[in-house]
Design a protein around this motif. Sequence first.
Motif, PDB file in Angstrom:
ATOM      1  N   ARG A   1       7.802  76.396 113.573  1.00 27.10           N
ATOM      2  CA  ARG A   1       6.889  75.982 112.500  1.00 27.10           C
ATOM      3  C   ARG A   1       6.540  74.503 112.636  1.00 27.10           C
ATOM      4  O   ARG A   1       5.387  74.096 112.485  1.00 27.10           O
ATOM      5  CB  ARG A   1       7.528  76.273 111.137  1.00 27.10           C
ATOM      6  N   TYR A   2       7.561  73.672 112.955  1.00 25.57           N
ATOM      7  CA  TYR A   2       7.353  72.228 113.114  1.00 25.57           C
ATOM      8  C   TYR A   2       6.379  71.955 114.256  1.00 25.57           C
ATOM      9  O   TYR A   2       5.459  71.143 114.138  1.00 25.57           O
ATOM     10  CB  TYR A   2       8.695  71.541 113.370  1.00 25.57           C
ATOM     11  N   ALA A   3       6.589  72.673 115.384  1.00 32.51           N
ATOM     12  CA  ALA A   3       5.746  72.433 116.557  1.00 32.51           C
ATOM     13  C   ALA A   3       4.282  72.773 116.267  1.00 32.51           C
ATOM     14  O   ALA A   3       3.359  72.027 116.626  1.00 32.51           O
ATOM     15  CB  ALA A   3       6.269  73.261 117.726  1.00 32.51           C
TER      16      ALA A   3
ATOM     17  N   LEU B   1      -0.032  82.982 110.574  1.00 31.14           N
ATOM     18  CA  LEU B   1       0.992  83.858 110.007  1.00 31.14           C
ATOM     19  C   LEU B   1       1.786  84.576 111.099  1.00 31.14           C
ATOM     20  O   LEU B   1       1.230  85.361 111.869  1.00 31.14           O
ATOM     21  CB  LEU B   1       0.312  84.887 109.087  1.00 31.14           C
ATOM     22  N   ASP B   2       3.095  84.284 111.117  1.00 30.68           N
ATOM     23  CA  ASP B   2       3.985  84.969 112.059  1.00 30.68           C
ATOM     24  C   ASP B   2       4.284  86.368 111.528  1.00 30.68           C
ATOM     25  O   ASP B   2       4.342  86.592 110.314  1.00 30.68           O
ATOM     26  CB  ASP B   2       5.277  84.169 112.227  1.00 30.68           C
ATOM     27  N   VAL B   3       4.478  87.311 112.433  1.00 33.20           N
ATOM     28  CA  VAL B   3       4.763  88.687 112.028  1.00 33.20           C
ATOM     29  C   VAL B   3       6.175  88.811 111.445  1.00 33.20           C
ATOM     30  O   VAL B   3       6.398  89.457 110.416  1.00 33.20           O
ATOM     31  CB  VAL B   3       4.588  89.640 113.224  1.00 33.20           C
TER      32      VAL B   3
ATOM     33  N   ALA C   1     -11.233  86.395 101.208  1.00 32.24           N
ATOM     34  CA  ALA C   1     -12.066  85.662 102.165  1.00 32.24           C
ATOM     35  C   ALA C   1     -11.257  84.720 103.043  1.00 32.24           C
ATOM     36  O   ALA C   1     -11.803  84.122 103.980  1.00 32.24           O
ATOM     37  CB  ALA C   1     -13.134  84.875 101.413  1.00 32.24           C
ATOM     38  N   THR C   2      -9.957  84.581 102.804  1.00 35.90           N
ATOM     39  CA  THR C   2      -9.125  83.663 103.595  1.00 35.90           C
ATOM     40  C   THR C   2      -8.954  84.196 105.017  1.00 35.90           C
ATOM     41  O   THR C   2      -8.653  85.366 105.228  1.00 35.90           O
ATOM     42  CB  THR C   2      -7.749  83.501 102.940  1.00 35.90           C
ATOM     43  N   LEU C   3      -9.132  83.325 106.015  1.00 36.09           N
ATOM     44  CA  LEU C   3      -8.928  83.707 107.414  1.00 36.09           C
ATOM     45  C   LEU C   3      -7.431  83.847 107.711  1.00 36.09           C
ATOM     46  O   LEU C   3      -6.615  83.048 107.234  1.00 36.09           O
ATOM     47  CB  LEU C   3      -9.525  82.652 108.343  1.00 36.09           C
ATOM     48  N   VAL C   4      -7.093  84.867 108.496  1.00 37.06           N
ATOM     49  CA  VAL C   4      -5.695  85.075 108.894  1.00 37.06           C
ATOM     50  C   VAL C   4      -5.624  85.155 110.415  1.00 37.06           C
ATOM     51  O   VAL C   4      -6.265  86.019 111.021  1.00 37.06           O
ATOM     52  CB  VAL C   4      -5.113  86.354 108.266  1.00 37.06           C
ATOM     53  N   LEU C   5      -4.833  84.213 111.026  1.00 38.16           N
ATOM     54  CA  LEU C   5      -4.564  84.235 112.459  1.00 38.16           C
ATOM     55  C   LEU C   5      -3.111  84.672 112.646  1.00 38.16           C
ATOM     56  O   LEU C   5      -2.175  83.922 112.378  1.00 38.16           O
ATOM     57  CB  LEU C   5      -4.800  82.850 113.069  1.00 38.16           C
ATOM     58  N   GLN C   6      -2.937  85.924 113.043  1.00 36.59           N
ATOM     59  CA  GLN C   6      -1.596  86.527 113.157  1.00 36.59           C
ATOM     60  C   GLN C   6      -0.962  86.130 114.498  1.00 36.59           C
ATOM     61  O   GLN C   6      -1.657  86.059 115.516  1.00 36.59           O
ATOM     62  CB  GLN C   6      -1.701  88.044 113.080  1.00 36.59           C
ATOM     63  N   THR C   7       0.382  85.870 114.463  1.00 34.15           N
ATOM     64  CA  THR C   7       1.124  85.567 115.701  1.00 34.15           C
ATOM     65  C   THR C   7       2.393  86.413 115.739  1.00 34.15           C
ATOM     66  O   THR C   7       2.928  86.819 114.706  1.00 34.15           O
ATOM     67  CB  THR C   7       1.512  84.075 115.762  1.00 34.15           C
ATOM     68  N   SER C   8       2.896  86.671 117.018  1.00 29.35           N
ATOM     69  CA  SER C   8       4.175  87.379 117.183  1.00 29.35           C
ATOM     70  C   SER C   8       4.704  87.129 118.591  1.00 29.35           C
ATOM     71  O   SER C   8       3.968  86.637 119.459  1.00 29.35           O
ATOM     72  CB  SER C   8       4.014  88.881 116.944  1.00 29.35           C
ATOM     73  N   ALA C   9       5.963  87.505 118.801  1.00 32.33           N
ATOM     74  CA  ALA C   9       6.588  87.286 120.110  1.00 32.33           C
ATOM     75  C   ALA C   9       5.984  88.219 121.147  1.00 32.33           C
ATOM     76  O   ALA C   9       5.500  89.307 120.834  1.00 32.33           O
ATOM     77  CB  ALA C   9       8.095  87.511 120.014  1.00 32.33           C
TER      78      ALA C   9
ATOM     79  N   PRO D   1       5.049  82.443 123.181  1.00 34.87           N
ATOM     80  CA  PRO D   1       4.738  81.043 122.844  1.00 34.87           C
ATOM     81  C   PRO D   1       3.256  80.722 123.044  1.00 34.87           C
ATOM     82  O   PRO D   1       2.627  81.251 123.959  1.00 34.87           O
ATOM     83  CB  PRO D   1       5.607  80.238 123.792  1.00 34.87           C
ATOM     84  N   ILE D   2       2.722  79.863 122.187  1.00 32.60           N
ATOM     85  CA  ILE D   2       1.288  79.559 122.174  1.00 32.60           C
ATOM     86  C   ILE D   2       1.046  78.191 122.792  1.00 32.60           C
ATOM     87  O   ILE D   2       1.697  77.205 122.422  1.00 32.60           O
ATOM     88  CB  ILE D   2       0.730  79.575 120.732  1.00 32.60           C
TER      89      ILE D   2
END
Length: 651
Positions: A19-21, A56-58, A80-88, A111-112
Amino acid sequence: MTTPTHALILNVDDNDGARYAKTRMLARAGFDVIEAATGNVALEKVREHSPDLVLLDVKLPDINGLEVCRRIKLDPLTAATLVLQTSAAAVHTIDKVRALDGGADSYLTEPIEPAELIANVRALLRLRRAESALRESEERFRELAENIDDVFWMFDPANDVLLYVSPAYRTLWGRELAPFERGADHWTVGVHPEDRTRIASAYEVLRREGRYEEEYRIVRPDDTVRWVRERAFPVPDATGRTYRLAGITTDITGRKTGELLLREADRRKDQFLAMLAHELRNPLAPIRHAVEIMDPRKSLPAAMLDAARMIVSRQVTHLSRLVDDLLDVSRITQGKITLKYEIVDLATAISTAIETVRPALDKKHHTLRVELPSTPSTLLGDSVRIAQVIGNLLSNASKYTPDGGTIVLSAELGAGEIAIHVRDNGIGIDADILPHIFELFVQSENSLERAEGGLGIGLSLARALVELHGGRIEAHSAGIGQGSEFIAIWPQSLAPASRTPLTKEVVVADEVQTRRVLLVDDSVDAASAMSLLLETLGHEVHVAHNGFAALEAAGVFAPEVVILDIGLPGMDGFQIARTMRERADTVGALLIALTGYGQASDRQRSHEAGFDHHFVKPVSFDDIERLIAKSGAPGLPRNLAPLQGHNGTAG
């Protein structure tokens, strides 16, 4: 909506290091970032801060990130809020499918890479900004559309959905708007299925041809007809793709009606000119034949010469009547008809009218029955015009009634009115023509009528003259072959019918004194003919064909009477008359204008120039003879009837 460099992003991840990164990456790119470590906190902060985008992490400790995304998208306040989903990476394939199905706007695998994260965030924000701009544009479009008379509409080609139709739709089509059956979107409204289908077709035309414009007729539920012009144009999105189809529907009924009326007027004009040419040519043939009969080289019997003269007289009278009718139409159109009111004996007016149409009745062996009230009846009006109306109705009946037919002229007394009926057993009037029968140049297409001729102005004149008297006129017919009836209803005078016998002034040839007559006309034939007639009465005649020759001759000839055309080369008749009134040798001469100009303004100019009388060609020679005879009567002033006009009507 904030700009991309100051957009607010909610970073949701239960791993403090990750989260910090991600927060550092976003902050360095210029974004404002807030954080959440659990799903419940994330939902609270979405409602509280309304971020532009949620990273948003899964995997979360309390609520799965996929469920958090679903709840964000289901809530109307946060949908209307945009959601960019992330996961391992290990589980990204199935999670990616589930995330996108659940409403996520995009998906990244951890990792992104920093550049990849920033590029995805910026792309989503740009897309959202473009969509927001389009929505704002649509809202402005709608506000504009609801305040004008034209019908605006918007169509979604991707989903084949009509999104919006402005309220003017109700006024133009006469149909109510209702919620459309697919109405999840507040823009969506319902219109008539035919209109939805047409708009969808407009999109197909626009896509195929690059433009769409059409004029068509619509029939409203109340059976009234309107003409509309519809135009459509594409509304592109940020990528240039057709995002919407917008259209404008304008009511052009007034313009279209005007065009139709102009086309109809143009058609009638052409028809009228053809009829006029026909009617003017018809009398020329018998006139020419009569002139050939009167050729002295033929040495024909006197009876044949008399018959030829009668032919010429009748045909000239016919031509004069055509011209007079045309002039009457012009005067009525310009409001220049003046009625001379007097107490008119009904029987006398009818007798005069019958006299004018008697040749037509006799020619076709018509039986005319006249049925008048037993008590004397009078009208208040212009005796000449009343007789003209009755004559026009009788002439019309004769024209439309075959040989041997019957025409009935009757009169009925009502409450302060007299109704004059003209009924025939002729060809009748078609139902389509009947409502327009009094319009100018309207005629039946029946072959009988075409054979009889006419300009189609007699009934129009009759209606105009009756209405000038404060009356009304009606037409009735049961249809083709059923005959017709015309009823002219006039205000009745309260005065008793006049029984004063009509007298006709007669000029006795022995009492006519010969005069010196100066005849000025640029038409050699007209001048020669008038000169011959004047010389048969013993007058001394000098002819001139222009103004300068006339003034020169006047100084030598000293005319007692000057018959002067108005339209002359070099110097017109008005100038000549003024000059003659200033000269001692012609100041007392009788000046008669004999011209083709017959408007009221022409007569006024004649009076101002010094003319004693104004006649419109062709004029009866008897009228000229009578004026010259009166000019020599002892004790009478030269100017007995100032500007007396053609056929005895005052000018």
